[in-house]
Motif scaffolding. Structure first.
Motif, PDB file in Angstrom:
ATOM      1  N   ALA A 216       0.869  -1.177   0.000  1.00  0.00           N
ATOM      2  CA  ALA A 216       0.000   0.000   0.000  1.00  0.00           C
ATOM      3  C   ALA A 216       0.904   1.225   0.000  1.00  0.00           C
ATOM      4  O   ALA A 216       2.073   1.139   0.368  1.00  0.00           O
ATOM      5  N   PRO A 217       0.417   2.377  -0.439  1.00  0.00           N
ATOM      6  CA  PRO A 217       1.276   3.571  -0.434  1.00  0.00           C
ATOM      7  C   PRO A 217       1.904   3.787   0.939  1.00  0.00           C
ATOM      8  O   PRO A 217       1.226   3.714   1.973  1.00  0.00           O
ATOM      9  N   ALA A 218       3.210   4.021   0.952  1.00  0.00           N
ATOM     10  CA  ALA A 218       3.927   4.110   2.229  1.00  0.00           C
ATOM     11  C   ALA A 218       5.145   4.997   2.073  1.00  0.00           C
ATOM     12  O   ALA A 218       5.650   5.212   0.971  1.00  0.00           O
ATOM     13  N   GLU A 219       5.629   5.494   3.229  1.00  0.00           N
ATOM     14  CA  GLU A 219       6.831   6.318   3.252  1.00  0.00           C
ATOM     15  C   GLU A 219       7.956   5.566   3.954  1.00  0.00           C
ATOM     16  O   GLU A 219       7.726   4.838   4.928  1.00  0.00           O
ATOM     17  N   VAL A 220       9.170   5.768   3.445  1.00  0.00           N
ATOM     18  CA  VAL A 220      10.360   5.205   4.084  1.00  0.00           C
ATOM     19  C   VAL A 220      11.352   6.326   4.329  1.00  0.00           C
ATOM     20  O   VAL A 220      11.410   7.304   3.573  1.00  0.00           O
ATOM     21  N   ARG A 221      12.123   6.171   5.406  1.00  0.00           N
ATOM     22  CA  ARG A 221      13.200   7.108   5.707  1.00  0.00           C
ATOM     23  C   ARG A 221      14.512   6.476   5.279  1.00  0.00           C
ATOM     24  O   ARG A 221      14.828   5.342   5.650  1.00  0.00           O
ATOM     25  N   ILE A 222      15.288   7.219   4.525  1.00  0.00           N
ATOM     26  CA  ILE A 222      16.559   6.707   4.000  1.00  0.00           C
ATOM     27  C   ILE A 222      17.691   7.520   4.604  1.00  0.00           C
ATOM     28  O   ILE A 222      17.637   8.755   4.647  1.00  0.00           O
ATOM     29  N   ARG A 223      18.701   6.815   5.062  1.00  0.00           N
ATOM     30  CA  ARG A 223      19.912   7.457   5.581  1.00  0.00           C
ATOM     31  C   ARG A 223      21.107   6.846   4.863  1.00  0.00           C
ATOM     32  O   ARG A 223      21.256   5.607   4.855  1.00  0.00           O
ATOM     33  N   ALA A 224      21.933   7.673   4.256  1.00  0.00           N
ATOM     34  CA  ALA A 224      23.101   7.168   3.520  1.00  0.00           C
ATOM     35  C   ALA A 224      24.302   8.038   3.841  1.00  0.00           C
ATOM     36  O   ALA A 224      24.206   9.269   3.898  1.00  0.00           O
ATOM     37  N   VAL A 225      25.444   7.389   4.060  1.00  0.00           N
ATOM     38  CA  VAL A 225      26.725   8.078   4.201  1.00  0.00           C
ATOM     39  C   VAL A 225      27.562   7.657   3.007  1.00  0.00           C
ATOM     40  O   VAL A 225      27.831   6.462   2.806  1.00  0.00           O
ATOM     41  N   THR A 226      27.957   8.642   2.204  1.00  0.00           N
ATOM     42  CA  THR A 226      28.569   8.323   0.923  1.00  0.00           C
ATOM     43  C   THR A 226      29.595   9.394   0.553  1.00  0.00           C
ATOM     44  O   THR A 226      29.894  10.291   1.350  1.00  0.00           O
ATOM     45  N   GLU A 227      30.122   9.281  -0.659  1.00  0.00           N
ATOM     46  CA  GLU A 227      31.143  10.203  -1.159  1.00  0.00           C
ATOM     47  C   GLU A 227      30.550  11.068  -2.263  1.00  0.00           C
ATOM     48  O   GLU A 227      30.090  10.543  -3.284  1.00  0.00           O
ATOM     49  N   ILE A 228      30.551  12.377  -2.048  1.00  0.00           N
ATOM     50  CA  ILE A 228      30.061  13.319  -3.057  1.00  0.00           C
ATOM     51  C   ILE A 228      31.095  14.430  -3.210  1.00  0.00           C
ATOM     52  O   ILE A 228      31.464  15.086  -2.236  1.00  0.00           O
ATOM     53  N   THR A 229      31.540  14.643  -4.440  1.00  0.00           N
ATOM     54  CA  THR A 229      32.515  15.694  -4.741  1.00  0.00           C
ATOM     55  C   THR A 229      32.025  16.498  -5.930  1.00  0.00           C
ATOM     56  O   THR A 229      31.769  15.927  -7.002  1.00  0.00           O
ATOM     57  N   ASP A 230      31.874  17.798  -5.746  1.00  0.00           N
ATOM     58  CA  ASP A 230      31.409  18.689  -6.814  1.00  0.00           C
ATOM     59  C   ASP A 230      30.105  18.189  -7.422  1.00  0.00           C
ATOM     60  O   ASP A 230      29.906  18.220  -8.651  1.00  0.00           O
ATOM     61  N   THR A 247      14.075   5.186 -11.482  1.00  0.00           N
ATOM     62  CA  THR A 247      14.813   5.270 -10.223  1.00  0.00           C
ATOM     63  C   THR A 247      13.996   6.172  -9.309  1.00  0.00           C
ATOM     64  O   THR A 247      13.941   7.394  -9.506  1.00  0.00           O
ATOM     65  N   VAL A 248      13.349   5.579  -8.323  1.00  0.00           N
ATOM     66  CA  VAL A 248      12.452   6.324  -7.450  1.00  0.00           C
ATOM     67  C   VAL A 248      13.228   7.323  -6.616  1.00  0.00           C
ATOM     68  O   VAL A 248      12.771   8.439  -6.366  1.00  0.00           O
ATOM     69  N   TRP A 249      14.433   6.915  -6.183  1.00  0.00           N
ATOM     70  CA  TRP A 249      15.238   7.815  -5.351  1.00  0.00           C
ATOM     71  C   TRP A 249      16.715   7.483  -5.521  1.00  0.00           C
ATOM     72  O   TRP A 249      17.094   6.314  -5.669  1.00  0.00           O
ATOM     73  N   THR A 250      17.526   8.526  -5.501  1.00  0.00           N
ATOM     74  CA  THR A 250      18.974   8.381  -5.400  1.00  0.00           C
ATOM     75  C   THR A 250      19.524   9.668  -4.802  1.00  0.00           C
ATOM     76  O   THR A 250      18.847  10.698  -4.787  1.00  0.00           O
ATOM     77  N   ALA A 251      20.734   9.616  -4.296  1.00  0.00           N
ATOM     78  CA  ALA A 251      21.348  10.798  -3.688  1.00  0.00           C
ATOM     79  C   ALA A 251      21.724  11.790  -4.785  1.00  0.00           C
ATOM     80  O   ALA A 251      22.382  11.437  -5.763  1.00  0.00           O
ATOM     81  N   THR A 252      21.291  13.018  -4.627  1.00  0.00           N
ATOM     82  CA  THR A 252      21.609  14.059  -5.614  1.00  0.00           C
ATOM     83  C   THR A 252      22.212  15.306  -4.963  1.00  0.00           C
ATOM     84  O   THR A 252      23.113  15.918  -5.513  1.00  0.00           O
ATOM     85  N   GLY A 253      21.679  15.717  -3.813  1.00  0.00           N
ATOM     86  CA  GLY A 253      22.121  16.952  -3.184  1.00  0.00           C
ATOM     87  C   GLY A 253      23.420  16.782  -2.423  1.00  0.00           C
ATOM     88  O   GLY A 253      23.939  15.672  -2.263  1.00  0.00           O
ATOM     89  N   PRO A 254      23.966  17.890  -1.935  1.00  0.00           N
ATOM     90  CA  PRO A 254      25.241  17.827  -1.205  1.00  0.00           C
ATOM     91  C   PRO A 254      25.108  17.194   0.169  1.00  0.00           C
ATOM     92  O   PRO A 254      26.088  16.689   0.712  1.00  0.00           O
ATOM     93  N   GLY A 255      23.889  17.199   0.739  1.00  0.00           N
ATOM     94  CA  GLY A 255      23.721  16.629   2.062  1.00  0.00           C
ATOM     95  C   GLY A 255      24.472  17.409   3.127  1.00  0.00           C
ATOM     96  O   GLY A 255      24.828  18.573   2.950  1.00  0.00           O
ATOM     97  N   GLN A 256      24.737  16.729   4.250  1.00  0.00           N
ATOM     98  CA  GLN A 256      25.482  17.324   5.350  1.00  0.00           C
ATOM     99  C   GLN A 256      26.876  16.723   5.407  1.00  0.00           C
ATOM    100  O   GLN A 256      27.100  15.595   4.973  1.00  0.00           O
ATOM    101  N   ILE A 267      23.248  11.846   3.861  1.00  0.00           N
ATOM    102  CA  ILE A 267      21.990  12.126   3.185  1.00  0.00           C
ATOM    103  C   ILE A 267      20.867  11.512   4.019  1.00  0.00           C
ATOM    104  O   ILE A 267      20.892  10.314   4.318  1.00  0.00           O
ATOM    105  N   GLU A 268      19.861  12.295   4.371  1.00  0.00           N
ATOM    106  CA  GLU A 268      18.688  11.803   5.091  1.00  0.00           C
ATOM    107  C   GLU A 268      17.444  12.360   4.407  1.00  0.00           C
ATOM    108  O   GLU A 268      17.248  13.578   4.362  1.00  0.00           O
ATOM    109  N   GLU A 269      16.613  11.453   3.870  1.00  0.00           N
ATOM    110  CA  GLU A 269      15.427  11.880   3.149  1.00  0.00           C
ATOM    111  C   GLU A 269      14.273  10.912   3.408  1.00  0.00           C
ATOM    112  O   GLU A 269      14.483   9.746   3.766  1.00  0.00           O
ATOM    113  N   THR A 270      13.051  11.391   3.208  1.00  0.00           N
ATOM    114  CA  THR A 270      11.850  10.568   3.278  1.00  0.00           C
ATOM    115  C   THR A 270      11.287  10.425   1.874  1.00  0.00           C
ATOM    116  O   THR A 270      11.140  11.413   1.143  1.00  0.00           O
ATOM    117  N   VAL A 271      10.968   9.171   1.484  1.00  0.00           N
ATOM    118  CA  VAL A 271      10.532   8.866   0.121  1.00  0.00           C
ATOM    119  C   VAL A 271       9.192   8.136   0.186  1.00  0.00           C
ATOM    120  O   VAL A 271       9.003   7.234   1.009  1.00  0.00           O
TER     121      VAL A 271
END
Length: 616
Positions: A216-230, A247-256, A267-271
């Motif tokens: 059923a329609p649902a939300e998930v919280r995603i937390r990822a620690v990764t490498e982002i440069t420029d 691709t429903v979701w992938t890391a795009t922004g700079p995050g924290q 990266i912490e987002e709700t999808v």
């Protein structure tokens, strides 16, 4: 003069001893944690536990990236910190005001910690994102600076001074425990109701993934620690809906910033997910992942990867168990026995999402029982598109039991799934150590679209199974009065010997049973001279199937021996032996040497065995 020098020398020794006693008395010679002798490009770690609050004195020394540059105000190339295990809270980290001399910086501090388990880290990789590797201008001075600093890494010369020392100040700290705490990456996954899946401590080239089913329609919280440069994501977390190219979701922004190098990002987002099947994955590239750092790691190194949790309305999200998947099976190799090569070919008229589940034997990087998937190219050759090697999970039982789960999108074409086994530890021949938790030993390929008509795919199965005719379990031995020597009922890890003497050249009859493959003998007999020279040996080439199992082998034939004294010898390994191969292994698991029928009446009774039951 000599007396004066002697007294002066003794006074000096006394002073050194007193200084050492003072150092021992104030606790500065040791401590709860002592990280020192640290080299460049290294991450060192130690853990401790407090059962009650404790206060520590901290003495730490590290290095800034480069003195006199903007980086020296913000970036430590060599630095230490403390993390509380469980909630990943950073309790303390080096924050010196400025370098003392050159790039070296030190900190002295006190810290009171509540009860808990703590991880102490020191990293010395630096951060190339803030470094000036080459000359900042064309001046001679800048060219000299770049050369002498080894490309902006002048701080490497401070390595002999780096340290991170924690000394107990009160009773709570002195009671700290440092043994039996393990590493953070070995912690069990969370057990709370919101947890769905995680892939942490992800290493270079790894690609862990899982299937999610949303009812059923649902939300998930995603937390990822990764490498982002420029803006470029090097280690890619993603959620893809199967049956589509979305691709429903992938890391795009700079995050924290996640600490350490500036390229470590949180990266912490709700999808929101619509009903359907999804693949959650974390794909690491070839560098700067867990234990393969090329710059200082994040403050919680083991967090490198991805976690999926249910949001407040996420009850309809669950991880899909591949062993209970209710989808059409294109190919199923479910119980593969020893020395088999299974193969299935099929043709896909359209693009199809599939799930490939395989269980086999893989240990220390070596594959023994494993699956592969190939696709035919334009020249009619098979190109490997998946192999059971990476992203393996424990399958339960022995540590060498491994499971692979892969979700693949296959383009139209002809495909081949193969599964190969060696001669031991399998479903058909028995496991020589603990079997897997699930009875599958092989590979199953599912179509994720429940409407797929498998009959239309032209699946063709072949099986290359070694020819093996089970020998009769009945073994008829010559009369006992013909025996010259015998070794019976051999157990595990034995090396047994018995001597016999021939007064004249004789063609003796040897009957022996044991275990061996075409590569190695496991339980086998030999005949040697008393000087150790081997004159006969039981091997794969001179034996035949011996009974109820593939590697149960039998020798029964004449052996010509000269006059002299011989040693009949039987050696066994540490696994299956007497009685483990069916009735014939009870009749004889060892070796008998018989004289001719004419000599039977005059033959002496066989001598007792030497070293019976000994181990080698």
């Amino acid at each position: 003069m000599r007396t004066f020098l002697s007294r002066f020398f003794l006074v000096g020794l006394l002073g050194v001893a007193v200084f050492a006693l003072i150092r021992l008395a104030d606790g500065s010679s040791g401590g709860t944690v002592a990280l020192d002798r640290i080299d460049a490009d290294e991450l060192v770690h130690e853990a401790f536990a407090l059962d009650r609050p404790g206060t520590f004195a901290i003495d730490a020394a590290g290095s800034f990236e480069e003195a006199g540059s903007a980086a020296s105000d913000t970036t430590l190339a060599a630095t230490g910190w403390i993390v509380r295990r469980g909630d990943e809270r950073v309790m303390w980290q080096m924050d010196p005001a400025r370098p003392e001399r050159g790039t070296l910086a030190s900190v002295q501090d006190t810290l009171t910690l509540p009860a808990g388990v703590y991880d102490v880290y020191f990293a010395s990789y630096g951060d190339p994102l803030v470094r000036e590797p080459g000359p900042r201008d064309d001046s001679f001075r800048e060219r000299v600076r770049a050369f002498l600093s080894q490309g902006g890494r002048a701080w490497v010369g401070d390595a002999g001074r780096w340290h991170f020392l924690l000394d107990a100040v009160d009773e709570g700290a002195r009671a700290a425990r440092t043994s039996g705490l393990g590493d953070p990456e070995d912690e069990d996954p969370p057990s709370d109701s919101t947890f769905v899946w995680q892939a942490l401590s992800v290493r270079n080239h790894a690609h862990p993934e899982t299937l999610l089913e949303v009812t059923a329609p649902a939300e998930v919280r995603i937390r990822a620690v990764t490498e982002i440069t420029d803006g470029v994501v090097a280690d890619v977390p993603s959620i893809v809906r199967l049956g589509t190219t979305d691709t429903v979701w992938t890391a795009t922004g700079p995050g924290q910033w996640a600490g350490g190098s500036l390229k470590n990002r949180l990266i912490e987002e709700t999808v929101t997910l619509a009903p359907g099947l999804y693949r959650a994955a974390f794909a690491a590239d070839r560098s700067h992942a867990f234990s393969g750092w090329t710059a200082n790691p994040p403050l919680v190194p083991s967090s490198w990867g991805m976690t999926v949790r249910r949001a407040a309305n996420g009850a309809a999200v669950a991880r899909l168990d591949p062993f209970t998947l209710d989808r059409p099976q294109i190919v199923a190799f479910e119980c593969v026995g020893p020395n088999e090569d299974r193969e299935a070919t099929f043709t896909l008229p359209t693009t199809m999402d599939v799930l490939l589940l395989a269980v086999g034997e893989i240990e220390s990087g070596s594959r023994y029982d494993y699956a592969e998937l190939d696709r035919m190219d334009e020249d009619g050759d098979w190109d490997e598109i998946w192999e059971m090697r990476d992203d393996l999970e424990p399958a339960g039982g022995a540590s060498k039991n491994k499971r692979a789960v892969a979700v693949l999108t296959l383009e139209p074409g002809q495909y081949r799934l193969t599964y190969e086994t060696d001669g031991s530890h399998d479903c058909g021949g028995g496991y020589n150590s603990g079997g897997p938790t699930n009875p599958l030993w092989g590979a199953v390929l599912y179509a994720l679209d429940p409407t797929v008509d498998v009959a239309s795919l032209g699946v063709s199965l072949t099986q290359d199974k070694p020819s093996f005719e089970t020998a009769s379990s009945d073994l008829t031995l010559p009369p006992a009065e013909r025996l010259l020597a015998r070794i019976d009922s051999v157990g595990t890890s034995e090396d047994r010997r018995v001597r016999f003497t021939l007064d004249a050249p004789t063609e003796v009859l040897v009957v022996a049973q044991g275990e061996m493959s075409d590569e190695s003998p496991y339980d086998y007999a030999t005949i040697e001279r008393v000087d150790g020279k081997e004159v006969w040996s039981m091997g794969w080439a001179n034996t035949v199937p011996g009974g109820e199992a593939l590697f149960h082998r039998r020798f029964e034939g004449p052996v010509a021996l000269d006059a002299g004294t011989y040693v009949l010898r039987y050696r066994s390994d540490g696994s299956r032996d007497f009685g483990d191969f069916g009735p014939s292994s009870y009749t004889l698991w060892g070796v008998h040497v018989y004289g001719s029928e004419a000599d039977a009446e005059s033959a002496p009774a066989p001598p007792p065995e030497e070293g019976e039951g000994s181990e080698v």
